[in-house]
Design an enzyme around this catalytic site. Structure first.
Site, mmCIF file in Angstrom:
data_model
loop_
_atom_site.group_PDB
_atom_site.id
_atom_site.type_symbol
_atom_site.label_atom_id
_atom_site.label_comp_id
_atom_site.label_asym_id
_atom_site.label_seq_id
_atom_site.Cartn_x
_atom_site.Cartn_y
_atom_site.Cartn_z
ATOM 1 N N PRO A 161 0.821 -1.222 0.000
ATOM 2 C CA PRO A 161 0.000 0.000 0.000
ATOM 3 C C PRO A 161 0.855 1.272 0.000
ATOM 4 O O PRO A 161 0.563 2.220 -0.742
ATOM 5 C CB PRO A 161 -0.837 -0.138 1.272
ATOM 6 N N TYR A 162 1.887 1.295 0.828
ATOM 7 C CA TYR A 162 2.762 2.467 0.897
ATOM 8 C C TYR A 162 3.485 2.686 -0.426
ATOM 9 O O TYR A 162 3.534 3.814 -0.949
ATOM 10 C CB TYR A 162 3.770 2.290 2.028
#
Length: 290
Positions: A161-162
């Site tokens: 996600p990051y």
């Protein structure tokens, strides 16, 4: 590094920095203060930014606290209105607020995915949408810095996600630079992408994990990142490098130029040779080598 040129460029102006309560956001705020800027400290952590404001004011600076969640577009619009009406035109907007997430993608809670995207990506969009029209209307030179990451040119397991969010911020910033130029404002508004390498922050401690699934994998990645943090760059030193590159007119602002450039070159090689991503043993960041 001599900051005289950056002081002439930025000194006396107003800097609005989101996520200013810790990490590179706080480092950018401290160095902006050293350059003689009025600093607007934006964060959801009122205690952290109040403490930083008091520090800067005690050192003879001018700083303001704004408690604001960058996920809320109306809150960013209201913030921009307050800054322009009560403080003045913004010379530097830093869309920095960001969070991390560890774990296998399929184990990631939906709420955690949304949190990363809402803060890391939509928060940048909301900041641009709220402030950029006012910066253009003001008719004075201004800068927009969006915080991507070395992760914005990398593929890293257990942090999807990051990594996705930072690729998105880099693409957003590249497109925004072109749009500002297309609209005829390129000589007035400088859009730049900040790609920090390893910079000391509490982002790893505060990162989300997994509720169900392989929590051991998630926590092992957190531990690996904390090991990297132990040898990471001081945020104020990183900020000084960023300001100097920005003043020079660079588009990609790299806290550790050799280190981050190497990751950019690796990414270019992957894309041009079309070699699938390869698992590699994580290497400890050694600041003496970069």
């Amino acid at each position: 590094m001599d900051s005289a040129d950056a002081r002439r460029t930025f000194g006396g102006g107003i800097a609005v920095i989101t996520g200013a309560g810790a990490g590179i956001g706080a480092g950018l705020a401290r160095h902006a203060h050293r350059l003689g800027m009025t600093v607007v400290l934006v964060d959801v952590d009122e205690r952290a930014v109040t403490k930083l404001r008091d520090e800067l004011v005690a050192d003879g600076g001018t700083a303001h606290v704004e408690v604001c969640d960058v996920r809320d577009p109306d809150a960013l619009v209201a913030l921009a209105e307050r800054v322009y009406s009560d403080i003045g035109p913004v010379r530097l907007l830093v869309n920095n607020a960001g969070v991390e997430q560890f774990g296998y993608l399929w184990d990631t809670p939906v709420a955690n995915w949304n949190r990363v995207m809402d803060i890391n990506v939509s928060g940048v969009f909301h900041g641009v949408r709220a402030f950029l029209p006012k910066m253009i209307t003001a008719g004075t030179p201004a800068w927009v810095w969006n915080l991507s990451s070395i992760g914005g040119v990398a593929a890293v397991p257990l942090q999807a996600p990051y990594i996705v969010s930072k690729h998105a911020v880099l693409a957003l910033t590249e497109c925004l630079r072109l749009e500002v130029e297309l609209a005829g404002h390129g000589d007035l508004i400088r859009v730049q992408a900040v790609l920090p390498g390893a910079v000391k922050s509490n982002i790893f401690e505060a990162a989300g994990g997994v509720e169900d699934g392989d929590d051991r994998a998630a926590e092992s990645q957190r531990e690996a990142m904390l090991d990297i943090k132990a040898a990471a760059m001081d945020p104020v030193e990183a900020a000084e490098v960023v300001f100097e590159q920005a003043d020079r007119g660079d588009f990609y602002l790299l806290t550790q130029p050799d280190y981050v450039s190497s990751a950019m070159a690796d990414r270019a090689t992957v894309l041009t040779t079309r070699v699938p991503p390869q698992l590699r043993t994580a290497q400890r960041f050694d600041p003496d080598k970069h």
